[in-house]
Design a protein around this motif. Structure first.
Motif, PDB file in Angstrom:
ATOM      1  N   SER A  60      -1.608 -23.734  24.248  1.00 49.90           N
ATOM      2  CA  SER A  60      -0.927 -22.619  23.567  1.00 49.90           C
ATOM      3  C   SER A  60       0.454 -22.307  24.126  1.00 49.90           C
ATOM      4  O   SER A  60       1.083 -21.324  23.734  1.00 49.90           O
ATOM      5  N   LYS A  61       0.954 -23.140  25.037  1.00 54.64           N
ATOM      6  CA  LYS A  61       2.285 -22.897  25.596  1.00 54.64           C
ATOM      7  C   LYS A  61       3.339 -22.726  24.507  1.00 54.64           C
ATOM      8  O   LYS A  61       3.354 -23.481  23.536  1.00 54.64           O
ATOM      9  N   VAL A  62       4.192 -21.755  24.688  1.00 58.65           N
ATOM     10  CA  VAL A  62       5.361 -21.558  23.830  1.00 58.65           C
ATOM     11  C   VAL A  62       5.027 -21.157  22.380  1.00 58.65           C
ATOM     12  O   VAL A  62       5.914 -20.912  21.579  1.00 58.65           O
TER      13      VAL A  62
ATOM     14  N   GLU B  90      -2.253 -23.830  29.387  1.00 55.40           N
ATOM     15  CA  GLU B  90      -0.890 -23.307  29.527  1.00 55.40           C
ATOM     16  C   GLU B  90      -0.130 -24.152  30.542  1.00 55.40           C
ATOM     17  O   GLU B  90      -0.718 -24.715  31.469  1.00 55.40           O
ATOM     18  N   ASN B  91       1.200 -24.212  30.377  1.00 56.03           N
ATOM     19  CA  ASN B  91       2.033 -25.023  31.276  1.00 56.03           C
ATOM     20  C   ASN B  91       2.837 -24.222  32.282  1.00 56.03           C
ATOM     21  O   ASN B  91       3.323 -24.783  33.255  1.00 56.03           O
ATOM     22  N   TYR B  92       3.032 -22.943  32.004  1.00 56.06           N
ATOM     23  CA  TYR B  92       3.940 -22.145  32.828  1.00 56.06           C
ATOM     24  C   TYR B  92       3.207 -20.903  33.332  1.00 56.06           C
ATOM     25  O   TYR B  92       2.649 -20.130  32.548  1.00 56.06           O
TER      26      TYR B  92
ATOM     27  N   MET C 233      -4.579 -24.414  33.673  1.00 56.98           N
ATOM     28  CA  MET C 233      -3.190 -24.759  33.975  1.00 56.98           C
ATOM     29  C   MET C 233      -3.027 -26.273  33.831  1.00 56.98           C
ATOM     30  O   MET C 233      -3.682 -27.044  34.535  1.00 56.98           O
ATOM     31  N   ILE C 234      -2.131 -26.694  32.921  1.00 55.80           N
ATOM     32  CA  ILE C 234      -1.954 -28.135  32.709  1.00 55.80           C
ATOM     33  C   ILE C 234      -0.527 -28.585  32.988  1.00 55.80           C
ATOM     34  O   ILE C 234      -0.192 -29.750  32.799  1.00 55.80           O
ATOM     35  N   GLY C 235       0.342 -27.672  33.432  1.00 52.86           N
ATOM     36  CA  GLY C 235       1.718 -28.030  33.752  1.00 52.86           C
ATOM     37  C   GLY C 235       1.921 -28.185  35.243  1.00 52.86           C
ATOM     38  O   GLY C 235       1.073 -27.780  36.041  1.00 52.86           O
TER      39      GLY C 235
ATOM     40  N   LEU D  69     -10.028 -36.247  37.017  1.00 51.64           N
ATOM     41  CA  LEU D  69      -8.666 -36.785  37.034  1.00 51.64           C
ATOM     42  C   LEU D  69      -7.984 -36.465  35.702  1.00 51.64           C
ATOM     43  O   LEU D  69      -8.637 -36.290  34.673  1.00 51.64           O
ATOM     44  N   MET D  70      -6.663 -36.402  35.762  1.00 48.78           N
ATOM     45  CA  MET D  70      -5.870 -36.104  34.570  1.00 48.78           C
ATOM     46  C   MET D  70      -4.709 -37.082  34.512  1.00 48.78           C
ATOM     47  O   MET D  70      -4.175 -37.479  35.550  1.00 48.78           O
ATOM     48  N   CYS D  71      -4.304 -37.484  33.304  1.00 48.27           N
ATOM     49  CA  CYS D  71      -3.085 -38.298  33.174  1.00 48.27           C
ATOM     50  C   CYS D  71      -2.346 -37.987  31.887  1.00 48.27           C
ATOM     51  O   CYS D  71      -2.903 -37.448  30.931  1.00 48.27           O
ATOM     52  N   ILE D  72      -1.058 -38.299  31.916  1.00 43.40           N
ATOM     53  CA  ILE D  72      -0.194 -38.280  30.732  1.00 43.40           C
ATOM     54  C   ILE D  72       0.433 -39.669  30.659  1.00 43.40           C
ATOM     55  O   ILE D  72       1.357 -39.973  31.413  1.00 43.40           O
ATOM     56  N   PRO D  73      -0.052 -40.542  29.783  1.00 45.41           N
ATOM     57  CA  PRO D  73       0.472 -41.915  29.746  1.00 45.41           C
ATOM     58  C   PRO D  73       1.951 -41.944  29.360  1.00 45.41           C
ATOM     59  O   PRO D  73       2.452 -41.012  28.731  1.00 45.41           O
TER      60      PRO D  73
ATOM     61  N   GLY E 198      -5.670 -37.273  26.750  1.00 46.36           N
ATOM     62  CA  GLY E 198      -5.586 -37.237  25.300  1.00 46.36           C
ATOM     63  C   GLY E 198      -4.904 -35.973  24.827  1.00 46.36           C
ATOM     64  O   GLY E 198      -5.237 -34.880  25.284  1.00 46.36           O
ATOM     65  N   MET E 199      -3.887 -36.138  23.960  1.00 50.22           N
ATOM     66  CA  MET E 199      -3.127 -35.021  23.402  1.00 50.22           C
ATOM     67  C   MET E 199      -3.163 -35.169  21.871  1.00 50.22           C
ATOM     68  O   MET E 199      -3.949 -35.944  21.350  1.00 50.22           O
ATOM     69  N   SER E 200      -2.289 -34.426  21.179  1.00 53.22           N
ATOM     70  CA  SER E 200      -2.350 -34.447  19.710  1.00 53.22           C
ATOM     71  C   SER E 200      -2.313 -35.856  19.123  1.00 53.22           C
ATOM     72  O   SER E 200      -3.004 -36.158  18.156  1.00 53.22           O
ATOM     73  N   SER E 201      -1.488 -36.717  19.705  1.00 51.47           N
ATOM     74  CA  SER E 201      -1.255 -38.017  19.079  1.00 51.47           C
ATOM     75  C   SER E 201      -2.289 -39.072  19.466  1.00 51.47           C
ATOM     76  O   SER E 201      -2.346 -40.125  18.828  1.00 51.47           O
TER      77      SER E 201
ATOM     78  N   VAL F 246      -9.873 -32.924  26.224  1.00 50.77           N
ATOM     79  CA  VAL F 246      -8.640 -33.311  25.546  1.00 50.77           C
ATOM     80  C   VAL F 246      -7.743 -32.080  25.444  1.00 50.77           C
ATOM     81  O   VAL F 246      -8.215 -30.961  25.292  1.00 50.77           O
ATOM     82  N   ARG F 247      -6.442 -32.296  25.569  1.00 51.16           N
ATOM     83  CA  ARG F 247      -5.462 -31.190  25.593  1.00 51.16           C
ATOM     84  C   ARG F 247      -4.612 -31.287  24.332  1.00 51.16           C
ATOM     85  O   ARG F 247      -3.691 -32.104  24.260  1.00 51.16           O
ATOM     86  N   VAL F 248      -4.922 -30.487  23.339  1.00 50.51           N
ATOM     87  CA  VAL F 248      -4.283 -30.621  22.035  1.00 50.51           C
ATOM     88  C   VAL F 248      -3.514 -29.348  21.696  1.00 50.51           C
ATOM     89  O   VAL F 248      -4.091 -28.263  21.660  1.00 50.51           O
ATOM     90  N   GLY F 249      -2.213 -29.509  21.484  1.00 53.00           N
ATOM     91  CA  GLY F 249      -1.372 -28.358  21.170  1.00 53.00           C
ATOM     92  C   GLY F 249      -0.882 -28.356  19.735  1.00 53.00           C
ATOM     93  O   GLY F 249      -1.422 -27.680  18.862  1.00 53.00           O
ATOM     94  N   SER F 250       0.171 -29.138  19.482  1.00 50.20           N
ATOM     95  CA  SER F 250       0.849 -29.064  18.189  1.00 50.20           C
ATOM     96  C   SER F 250      -0.067 -29.386  17.012  1.00 50.20           C
ATOM     97  O   SER F 250       0.118 -28.830  15.923  1.00 50.20           O
ATOM     98  N   ALA F 251      -1.051 -30.235  17.170  1.00 52.28           N
ATOM     99  CA  ALA F 251      -1.937 -30.553  16.041  1.00 52.28           C
ATOM    100  C   ALA F 251      -2.796 -29.352  15.652  1.00 52.28           C
ATOM    101  O   ALA F 251      -3.304 -29.289  14.534  1.00 52.28           O
TER     102      ALA F 251
ATOM    103  N   ALA G 180       4.199 -27.344  15.363  1.00 54.90           N
ATOM    104  CA  ALA G 180       5.225 -27.758  16.331  1.00 54.90           C
ATOM    105  C   ALA G 180       5.672 -26.571  17.185  1.00 54.90           C
ATOM    106  O   ALA G 180       5.671 -25.427  16.719  1.00 54.90           O
ATOM    107  N   ARG G 181       6.027 -26.865  18.441  1.00 57.87           N
ATOM    108  CA  ARG G 181       6.574 -25.826  19.320  1.00 57.87           C
ATOM    109  C   ARG G 181       8.065 -25.657  19.081  1.00 57.87           C
ATOM    110  O   ARG G 181       8.774 -26.630  18.896  1.00 57.87           O
ATOM    111  N   ASP G 182       8.519 -24.418  19.117  1.00 56.79           N
ATOM    112  CA  ASP G 182       9.934 -24.115  18.939  1.00 56.79           C
ATOM    113  C   ASP G 182      10.487 -23.617  20.269  1.00 56.79           C
ATOM    114  O   ASP G 182      10.201 -22.497  20.670  1.00 56.79           O
TER     115      ASP G 182
HETATM  116  C1  LIG Z   1       2.170 -29.727  26.003  1.00 56.73           C
HETATM  117  C2  LIG Z   1       1.089 -30.541  26.623  1.00 56.73           C
HETATM  118  C3  LIG Z   1      -0.027 -30.985  25.865  1.00 56.73           C
HETATM  119  C4  LIG Z   1      -0.159 -30.770  24.381  1.00 56.73           C
HETATM  120  O1  LIG Z   1       0.736 -31.597  23.702  1.00 56.73           O
HETATM  121  P1  LIG Z   1       0.648 -31.813  22.098  1.00 56.73           P
HETATM  122  O2  LIG Z   1       1.374 -33.072  21.869  1.00 56.73           O
HETATM  123  O3  LIG Z   1       1.286 -30.627  21.495  1.00 56.73           O
HETATM  124  O4  LIG Z   1      -0.792 -31.912  21.753  1.00 56.73           O
HETATM  125  C5  LIG Z   1      -1.021 -31.670  26.537  1.00 56.73           C
HETATM  126  N1  LIG Z   1      -0.951 -31.919  27.859  1.00 56.73           N
HETATM  127  C6  LIG Z   1       0.085 -31.522  28.597  1.00 56.73           C
HETATM  128  C7  LIG Z   1       0.105 -31.838  30.045  1.00 56.73           C
HETATM  129  C8  LIG Z   1       1.142 -30.834  28.015  1.00 56.73           C
HETATM  130  O5  LIG Z   1       2.187 -30.473  28.766  1.00 56.73           O
END
Ligand SMILES: *Cc1c(COP(=O)(O)O)cnc(C)c1O
Length: 217
Positions: A30-32, A51-53, A75-77, A156-160, A188-191, A204-209, A213-215
């Motif tokens: 839900s960030k932003v 949340e990231n911040y 906290m994911i940021g 464990l967590m990753c962002i490829p 895993g994120m939206s894409s 799974v961490r899904v935001g924009s989907a 979109a975040r503004d």
């Molecule tokens: C923003 C964010 C997400 C969500 O991203 P979307 O592409 O909007 O799903 C997931 N993980 C991390 C670490 C992020 O910073």
């Protein structure tokens, strides 16, 4: 896409991977996002958010936690050490433990409070210089070190890397988790959450989907 569509897709991905229904937790990022979008998802009954911040979360969540019982916020940021104290007070889990100095700080806070959020160690699976995370070669020693500090490491967590097929990164993270006796896999994120679930994601961490979109403007 929206919340219910994402939940349906997660259920389908669980089934396709031969995994138990409900074995994947959906963290709605839900960030932003404007408050009305988040409140719509809360009213739909969802309770797990990311949340990231630290400061943004501090401004939003205390009131929502009172209005919507049972919220869990992760906290994911990236977490700065000078925000660690606030973070352990605000979040049920931190997915971004990525360095020994932060582990030490969280261990001291846990000792003082008698409790700690659940922790995930972020792994920089692509060894990207600009990205946070423990390097794959350093992971086993770091897990051992965190355990020696009595930290509740759950996974464990990753962002490829953005430009690559994420599946090999998800597979690498899953393999490292097994090797270290860890059950949680935050990936895993939206894409790409479908691929992450196929590879064993538990969160799974899904935001924009979900929210649109975040503004950032
Ligand atoms: C923003 C964010 C997400 C969500 O991203 P979307 O592409 O909007 O799903 C997931 N993980 C991390 C670490 C992020 O910073």
């Amino acid at each position: 896409m929206g919340l219910s569509e994402i939940k349906t897709r997660i259920a389908e991905a669980e089934r396709a991977a031969g995994r138990a229904s409900g074995s994947v937790k959906l963290i709605a990022v839900s960030k932003v996002q404007p408050p009305e979008r988040v409140e719509a998802v809360l009213r739909a009954g969802h309770r797990l958010f990311g949340e990231n911040y630290v400061q943004e979360a501090q401004g939003k969540w205390p009131a929502w936690r009172e209005e919507f019982l049972g919220c869990e916020v992760h906290m994911i940021g990236p977490l700065q050490s000078n925000k660690a104290k606030l973070a352990v007070e605000l979040f049920e889990a931190i997915h971004t433990l990525d360095r020994p100095s932060l582990a030490k700080k969280l261990a001291n806070l846990a000792q003082a409070r008698g409790s700690s959020p659940d922790l995930f160690i972020q792994v920089n699976t692509g060894a990207e210089p600009q990205k946070a995370g423990v390097l794959p070669d350093d992971l086993d020693a770091f897990v051992a070190e965190a355990r020696k500090m009595d930290l509740p490491v759950k996974g464990l967590m990753c962002i490829p890397p953005e430009s690559e097929d994420p599946s090999p990164h998800f597979a690498m993270l899953a393999e490292m988790a097994v090797r270290n006796g860890l059950e949680g896999l935050s990936m895993g994120m939206s894409s790409d959450f479908g691929k992450a679930i196929a590879a064993g994601a538990t969160h799974v961490r899904v935001g924009s989907a979900i929210f649109g979109a975040r503004d950032y403007s």
